[in-house]
Design a protein around this motif. Structure first.
Motif, PDB file in Angstrom:
ATOM      1  N   GLY A 209       0.910  -0.955   0.200  1.00  0.00           N
ATOM      2  CA  GLY A 209      -0.321  -0.452  -0.260  1.00  0.00           C
ATOM      3  C   GLY A 209       1.050   1.227   0.241  1.00  0.00           C
ATOM      4  N   THR A 210      -0.077   1.945   0.857  1.00  0.00           N
ATOM      5  CA  THR A 210       0.950   3.800   0.555  1.00  0.00           C
ATOM      6  C   THR A 210       1.366   4.032   1.742  1.00  0.00           C
ATOM      7  OG1 THR A 210      -0.789   4.932   0.320  1.00  0.00           O
ATOM      8  CG2 THR A 210      -0.414   4.127  -1.713  1.00  0.00           C
ATOM      9  N   SER A 231      -1.631  -4.507   3.584  1.00  0.00           N
ATOM     10  CA  SER A 231      -3.151  -3.327   3.573  1.00  0.00           C
ATOM     11  C   SER A 231      -4.127  -3.498   2.960  1.00  0.00           C
ATOM     12  CB  SER A 231      -2.335  -1.653   2.948  1.00  0.00           C
ATOM     13  OG  SER A 231      -3.302  -1.485   3.019  1.00  0.00           O
ATOM     14  N   GLY A 232      -4.862  -3.996   3.296  1.00  0.00           N
ATOM     15  CA  GLY A 232      -5.964  -4.286   3.187  1.00  0.00           C
ATOM     16  C   GLY A 232      -7.732  -2.572   3.133  1.00  0.00           C
ATOM     17  N   ALA A 233      -8.528  -3.506   3.753  1.00  0.00           N
ATOM     18  CA  ALA A 233      -9.646  -2.729   3.244  1.00  0.00           C
ATOM     19  C   ALA A 233      -9.556  -1.245   4.511  1.00  0.00           C
ATOM     20  CB  ALA A 233     -11.377  -3.670   2.857  1.00  0.00           C
ATOM     21  N   TYR A 234      -9.525  -2.626   5.905  1.00  0.00           N
ATOM     22  CA  TYR A 234      -9.470  -2.152   7.134  1.00  0.00           C
ATOM     23  C   TYR A 234      -8.576  -2.219   8.399  1.00  0.00           C
ATOM     24  CZ  TYR A 234     -12.608  -5.857   7.164  1.00  0.00           C
ATOM     25  OH  TYR A 234     -13.330  -6.948   7.124  1.00  0.00           O
ATOM     26  N   ASN A 268      -2.718  -3.167  12.357  1.00  0.00           N
ATOM     27  CA  ASN A 268      -3.114  -1.737  12.757  1.00  0.00           C
ATOM     28  C   ASN A 268      -2.339  -0.898  14.305  1.00  0.00           C
ATOM     29  OD1 ASN A 268      -4.901  -1.557  10.612  1.00  0.00           O
ATOM     30  ND2 ASN A 268      -6.380  -2.317  11.859  1.00  0.00           N
ATOM     31  N   GLY A 269      -0.804  -1.746  14.019  1.00  0.00           N
ATOM     32  CA  GLY A 269      -0.318  -1.409  15.600  1.00  0.00           C
ATOM     33  C   GLY A 269       0.049   0.693  15.254  1.00  0.00           C
ATOM     34  N   TRP A 270       0.433   1.154  16.750  1.00  0.00           N
ATOM     35  CA  TRP A 270       0.517   1.913  17.173  1.00  0.00           C
ATOM     36  C   TRP A 270       1.409   2.205  18.605  1.00  0.00           C
ATOM     37  CZ3 TRP A 270      -4.258   0.288  17.716  1.00  0.00           C
ATOM     38  CH2 TRP A 270      -5.453   0.386  18.990  1.00  0.00           C
ATOM     39  N   TRP A 271       1.893   3.293  18.481  1.00  0.00           N
ATOM     40  CA  TRP A 271       2.630   3.685  19.554  1.00  0.00           C
ATOM     41  C   TRP A 271       2.054   4.349  20.164  1.00  0.00           C
ATOM     42  CZ3 TRP A 271       5.847   2.063  22.946  1.00  0.00           C
ATOM     43  CH2 TRP A 271       6.076   2.469  24.512  1.00  0.00           C
TER      44      TRP A 271
END
Length: 331
Positions: A209-210, A231-234, A268-271
């Motif tokens: 994906g981008t 990367s997918g739809a959600y 969908n990881g984040w810090w």
């Protein structure tokens, strides 16, 4: 002391999450310290409610003295509502913050009726606000009895017996994880570093994906870098890396449900900088009524799981059930 603590943390055995099981129209799970919760699901043949599903959840901690907590979603309802099982009124109360919460005698009365009931209803203004089938609820309560060592004792909800309260196993403390607070500024991810990450991750370029690589400072000269891999739809799958002194390595996660042995992934990881927590939330479908969510802390060597929640069936429950917990102690 910190060096010794970090060494001991690095030698610990990886987490073993508790079980999640389904019984009829109910899903139940117990975590590693035997705290258990069950939650209602919408009927498989039911139309999706216009305002989203409203759930009923039953929770019980481990230990002989622990009672039940009953939580009932009521949405936007204002004023008193009544809770009935098979037409018999059990309790009347006024919702607060979109729900009802019962403990003690009231919760015990509801659970006792559930074990032998067929239908739980919440009525508001003469209309049925919520109707929950109780098929499977007795089996889910029996599962909790067994997991908490209550079966055959006077404290059991369903599997009652004559064994005294003293026969119930005691409460086990959650494992302790020594963690570091983040500090400093993240390293700049050069084209050469990103190329190295992509090679280690073995991601297919057409599936990436981008999305850009995201970074966060971990302290001690270490930087977390999250490389989008698929990367997918959600859902976006990311491979976590730790960058130090111009070198990059796949991050050590003590639990991952995605990726390979050499390159674990986070969905969908984040810090979360304000909590010093690495989070992920994999959705089974876009509305988020099934999937798995995890939280980790950084101990200077790798990321250690502090919470795991999941919901296997996609049947309307946004109350994902906890299967692992650990207490983070920040240094």
């Amino acid at each position: 002391m910190l060096t010794i603590a970090l060494l001991l943390a690095s030698l610990q055995i990886g987490p073993t999450p508790g079980l999640e099981k389904g019984f009829g129209d109910w899903e139940v799970a117990c975590d590693n310290v035997k705290a258990c919760e069950m939650t209602s699901l919408i009927r498989e043949d039911a139309d999706w409610p216009e305002d989203g599903p409203l759930n009923v959840s039953i929770a019980r901690e481990a230990g002989a003295a622990a009672g039940f907590t009953v939580t009932i979603d009521t949405g936007q309802a204002k004023g008193p509502v009544t809770v009935k099982i098979d037409g018999v009124e059990l309790v009347r109360a006024t919702p607060a913050k979109g729900g009802l919460r019962f403990a003690g005698v009231e919760a015990g009365r509801i659970v006792e009726a559930m074990a032998n009931g067929a239908d739980l209803r919440v009525e508001h203004g003469g209309k049925v606000l919520l109707s929950v089938p109780l098929s499977g609820s007795s089996a889910a309560l029996r599962f909790i009895d067994a997991e908490q060592g209550r079966a055959g004792t006077v404290t059991a909800a369903v599997a009652k017996g004559i064994k005294p309260v003293s026969a119930v196993p005691g409460v086990v403390a959650a494992p302790r994880v020594v963690a570091l607070r983040a500090s400093g500024k993240p390293a700049v991810i050069t084209a050469a570093l990103q190329a190295r990450m992509e090679k280690l991750a073995e991601c297919e370029e057409e599936e990436r994906g981008t999305s850009e690589v995201t970074t966060a400072a971990l302290g001690g000269g270490a930087t977390l870098a999250l490389l989008p891999c698929m990367s997918g739809a959600y859902n976006t799958l990311l491979v976590p890396f730790v960058v130090r002194g111009g070198t990059v390595a796949v991050a050590d996660l003590d639990y991952s449900n995605e990726g390979s042995e050499t390159a674990p992934m986070l969905t969908n990881g984040w810090w979360e900088a304000d909590r010093n927590v690495l989070s992920s939330r994999a959705k089974g479908r876009g509305i988020g009524d099934c999937g798995e969510a995890a939280e980790y802390v950084w101990d200077g060597r790798g990321f250690r799981l502090t919470e795991l929640r999941s919901m296997e069936p996609c049947r309307g429950s946004t109350n994902w059930l906890r299967r692992w917990t650990a207490r983070a102690v920040f240094r």
